[in-house]
Design an enzyme around this catalytic site. Structure first.
Site, short mmCIF file in Angstrom:
data_model
loop_
_atom_site.label_atom_id
_atom_site.label_comp_id
_atom_site.label_asym_id
_atom_site.label_seq_id
_atom_site.Cartn_x
_atom_site.Cartn_y
_atom_site.Cartn_z
CG ASP A 10 31.42 38.28 -67.06
OD1 ASP A 10 31.51 39.33 -66.40
OD2 ASP A 10 30.72 37.32 -66.68
CB SER A 11 34.15 38.19 -63.43
OG SER A 11 32.74 38.17 -63.40
CB CYS A 73 32.45 42.24 -66.70
SG CYS A 73 32.61 42.14 -64.91
CD GLU A 152 29.69 32.29 -62.56
OE1 GLU A 152 30.41 31.29 -62.66
OE2 GLU A 152 29.65 33.18 -63.44
CB CYS A 186 25.50 42.32 -62.60
SG CYS A 186 26.42 40.77 -62.49
CG HIS A 188 26.70 36.63 -63.52
ND1 HIS A 188 27.82 37.32 -63.90
CD2 HIS A 188 27.10 35.36 -63.29
CE1 HIS A 188 28.86 36.51 -63.87
NE2 HIS A 188 28.45 35.31 -63.50
N1 DGL Z 1 29.18 39.67 -64.79
C1 DGL Z 1 29.85 40.41 -63.75
C2 DGL Z 1 29.24 41.80 -63.73
O1 DGL Z 1 28.60 42.16 -64.71
C3 DGL Z 1 29.79 39.56 -62.55
C4 DGL Z 1 30.32 40.14 -61.36
C5 DGL Z 1 31.27 39.41 -60.53
O2 DGL Z 1 32.20 38.79 -61.02
O3 DGL Z 1 31.10 39.57 -59.33
O4 DGL Z 1 29.38 42.59 -62.82
#
Ligand code: DGL
Length: 270
Positions: A10-11, A73, A152, A186, A188
């Site tokens: 993931d990011s 992600c 975050e 997302c 998150h």
């Molecule tokens: N978890 C990422 C997603 O599902 C986070 C997004 C991001 O890095 O902006 O889109």
């Protein structure tokens, strides 16, 4: 049977919501997680940058010889899954297809809400997939760019006034549209599920993209006879920024104490 690990990325930390589900349903698997904490968020970036980052993330995970990769992600899944799948000779699971499938199956009134990062919503990927599965479903989509930085930074609890204020503004159009199902597009966002659920009301089902993606990956790997035979697998974690504080934050996303080593990786080398 395949004893090799499953790579997950993931990011940032959001993908841990998919890892949590994988650990629950496939406890025997070794998992390698990469969180690109040095370059998060992806959701505000262009498709070209997201694709470059995603290729590097996959290249890093491939150094562990994984049997499959879970793109935990929404942003990468919506913008780069086609390329990643074409370029890699191993199963790559994204969140979009699994989440779209769950949404069209669960909606009763055909009104589905979708929230995600700006890049995910801009891609139109979730809507395309839902239209392909059921053209009678109407999707009301909304980008929620402030949600990822809030999560975050540990601001996700219901009762948090900033979260409530932001969520109220983002979710109003979805309430107005009368959605009965809301895709948390997302990984998150499951951390905000309680706050979002309280605002949307008990009649609205929330789709946790990380969890449905993990369920789908488990199902496919089982069908392909690619699951490991051991009883308890191990987890290794890698991040592209400081490892300090990772265990504490990761434990919040995992919903339990984080076990396993965490190391820093210079992702630009891949
Ligand atoms: N978890 C990422 C997603 O599902 C986070 C997004 C991001 O890095 O902006 O889109």
């Amino acid at each position: 049977m395949d004893q090799r690990p499953i790579g997950v990325f993931d990011s940032g930390l959001g993908g841990l919501t998919a890892l949590r589900e994988l650990r629950k349903i496939l406890p025997g698997e070794d998992l390698v997680y990469f969180g690109d904490t040095g370059r998060v968020p992806y959701g505000t970036k262009s498709r070209e940058i997201i694709l470059r980052y995603a290729r590097q993330d996959v290249a890093f995970l491939r150094t562990f010889d994984p049997k499959a990769i879970v793109v935990a992600c929404g942003t990468v899944s919506a913008n780069a899954l086609t390329e990643l799948t074409a370029e890699n000779d191993l199963p790559i699971f994204g969140v979009v297809g699994a989440a779209a499938q769950a949404a069209v199956e669960q909606t009763q009134n055909g009104q589905v809400g979708l929230i995600g990062t700006s890049a995910s919503i801009r891609s139109g990927a979730y809507e395309r997939e839902m239209a392909r599965l059921n053209s009678a479903v109407t999707v009301t989509a909304r980008a929620c760019p402030l949600f990822v930085p809030l999560v975050e930074n540990g601001r996700f609890r219901s009762g948090d006034r900033v979260v409530e204020l932001v969520a109220r503004e983002y979710l109003q159009p979805l309430q107005d549209a009368g959605v009965d199902t809301l895709v948390l597009g997302c990984t998150h966002y499951p951390l905000l599920a309680k706050a979002i659920g309280e605002l949307m009301g008990p009649g609205v089902r929330l789709i946790d993209t990380g969890a449905v993606c993990a369920d789908n990956a488990a199902k496919v790997l089982e069908e392909k006879d690619m699951l490991a035979s051991r009883e308890k697998g191990a987890c290794r974690y890698f991040v592209s920024d400081s490892t300090e504080d990772f265990a504490r934050l990761a434990s919040i996303f995992l919903g339990e104490h984080m076990e396993g080593d965490v190391d820093r990786v210079d992702i630009e080398r891949y």
